[in-house]
Design a protein around this motif. Structure first.
Motif, mmCIF file in Angstrom:
data_model
loop_
_atom_site.group_PDB
_atom_site.id
_atom_site.type_symbol
_atom_site.label_atom_id
_atom_site.label_comp_id
_atom_site.label_asym_id
_atom_site.label_seq_id
_atom_site.Cartn_x
_atom_site.Cartn_y
_atom_site.Cartn_z
ATOM 1 N N ILE A 82 0.862 -1.177 0.000
ATOM 2 C CA ILE A 82 0.000 0.000 0.000
ATOM 3 C C ILE A 82 0.904 1.235 0.000
ATOM 4 N N VAL A 83 0.933 1.968 -1.116
ATOM 5 C CA VAL A 83 1.829 3.109 -1.287
ATOM 6 C C VAL A 83 1.139 4.368 -0.765
ATOM 7 N N LEU A 84 1.830 5.075 0.145
ATOM 8 C CA LEU A 84 1.337 6.334 0.703
ATOM 9 C C LEU A 84 2.247 7.459 0.237
ATOM 10 N N ARG A 85 1.674 8.469 -0.374
ATOM 11 C CA ARG A 85 2.433 9.650 -0.808
ATOM 12 C C ARG A 85 2.071 10.804 0.113
ATOM 13 N N PHE A 86 3.030 11.197 0.907
ATOM 14 C CA PHE A 86 2.806 12.187 1.948
ATOM 15 C C PHE A 86 1.645 11.780 2.863
ATOM 16 N N GLY A 87 1.571 10.474 3.141
ATOM 17 C CA GLY A 87 0.547 9.954 4.041
ATOM 18 C C GLY A 87 -0.784 9.644 3.394
ATOM 19 N N GLU A 88 -0.953 9.921 2.091
ATOM 20 C CA GLU A 88 -2.222 9.667 1.398
ATOM 21 C C GLU A 88 -2.080 8.434 0.509
ATOM 22 N N TYR A 89 -3.107 7.563 0.552
ATOM 23 C CA TYR A 89 -3.085 6.343 -0.246
ATOM 24 C C TYR A 89 -3.186 6.684 -1.729
ATOM 25 N N VAL A 90 -2.245 6.126 -2.547
ATOM 26 C CA VAL A 90 -2.242 6.426 -3.970
ATOM 27 C C VAL A 90 -2.368 5.175 -4.840
#
Length: 378
Positions: A82-90
């Motif tokens: 599960i990839v998080l970009r600046f804490g947001e799921y992308v």
């Protein structure tokens, strides 16, 4: 964003809590150790120790290695990334090696979605091979049934992840949430049931109802969890009253046995009585039909005799008299002999005994049979 205490591995702390494994979701390499070993090897390989060239090459290699670890992530076969970009799921990564932006721009959570998790409620079991018996937890296992009895239930819930983003972002403590929901569901189902079916034939039905209720509740939470199985381990009355309960159960079993025996006796006797009653009714019906038929026959015979009597009264009267005397005298042991023709009869001849030996033979009247008509002597 994921909760700060969400499971997924240990590692360095990020801006939203513990980072599972740091960049790449794995254990971050010790760059200082790599640099030191690389310098030692280059000094040994190059004449004169290498000097600045060794340091430069080692630094370049360290940068390359750090870049590889920073821009790649490996997802194992039992995991989902599960990839998080600046804490947001992308996005979501399947098992394999993948590129990603370095931390802190992107970080990867690696929950194990194929692993079966097990929760024990009402008891705590020791690890395999520990040699420790199971410990009971009464505050979890004692429940009230619908017929106001107390039952001691130990059960196990097996679950797994079926939606990784929901699992990471919608619940804070998956293990505790599943445990609380499972205990609540079991208490609700037990509270709607009587104690006897739970102890005997309704165990599988109870497991199915509890599993459906747990799954429905977790789906309402959007927990991303699938309940694989609910297993009842122990279903007993409380230990303090188990002896009395067994006595009650034995009394109920005796009651059911006596009721079954009485029902079997009734099933045997009632058909026999009905058959006997039907036989009596049929016999009475046959007797009635026979009497009516005989009465009708006698009436018809009387009418025929009356018609003949009206035609020839004297002849008919004599015929009736002769037939009547024949019917009366044929059933007696007396012998009637004509006074005029009986002088030659031996006085001690047992004529009656001879007649008993041949009851079907009709006595031949004397040649002077007129004595019967004229009132002969005995």
């Amino acid at each position: 964003m994921p909760w700060s205490n969400q499971s997924g591995g240990g590692g360095n702390n990020g801006p939203w809590g513990p980072r599972p494994g740091g960049p790449g979701g794995g254990q971050q390499p010790d760059l200082e150790e790599i640099l030191r070993k690389s310098q030692d090897r280059l000094r040994q390989a190059m004449p004169g120790g290498g000097g600045k060239w060794v340091t430069a090459l080692v630094a370049l290699g360290a940068v390359i290695v750090a870049g590889i670890f920073a821009f790649t992530v490996r997802v194992n076969t039992d995991e989902v990334g599960i990839v998080l970009r600046f804490g947001e799921y992308v996005r979501q990564l399947q098992p394999g090696l993948h590129l990603r932006l370095p931390y802190p721009i992107e970080e990867v959570e690696l929950p194990k979605f194929t692993r079966l998790n097990r929760i024990e409620i009402g008891h705590r079991g020791a690890p395999q091979g520990a040699g420790i018996s199971v410990r009971d937890v009464p505050e979890e296992s004692l429940m009230l049934t619908g017929d106001e009895n107390i039952v001691d239930i130990d059960f196990v819930v097996v679950w797994k992840i079926n939606n990784a983003p929901d699992y990471l972002f919608n619940i804070q403590n998956p293990q505790g949430t599943v445990k609380d929901v499972s205990e609540s569901a079991m208490r609700e189902i037990v509270g709607q049931s009587d104690i006897e079916p739970i102890l005997t034939a309704a165990r599988a039905e109870t497991e199915g109802k509890v599993q459906k209720l747990i799954q429905r509740t977790l789906d309402g939470y959007q927990a991303g969890i699938e309940i694989v199985e609910v297993q009842l381990q122990k279903v007993d009355p409380p230990a303090q009253v188990i002896d009395a309960f067994r006595d009650v159960q034995a009394a109920r079993a005796d009651q059911e046995r006596l009721q079954n025996e009485a029902q079997a006796y009734a099933n045997r006797v009632v058909p026999e009585a009905r058959g006997e009653a039907e036989r009596i009714l049929q016999s009475a019906q046959g007797y009635r039909d026979r009497v009516i038929a005989e009465a009708k026959g006698e009436a018809a015979r009387f009418e025929k005799v009356l018609q003949e009597y009206q035609k020839a009264p004297d002849v008919t009267r004599k015929r009736i008299f002769i037939d009547t005397m024949q019917d009366v005298l044929s059933n007696t042991d007396k012998i009637i002999i004509d006074k005029d023709g009986g002088g030659g009869v031996v006085p001690y001849l047992p004529l009656s005994e001879l007649q008993r030996k041949a009851p079907d033979e009709t006595p031949v009247p004397s040649s002077s049979g007129s004595s019967i008509q004229s009132g002969g002597q005995q």
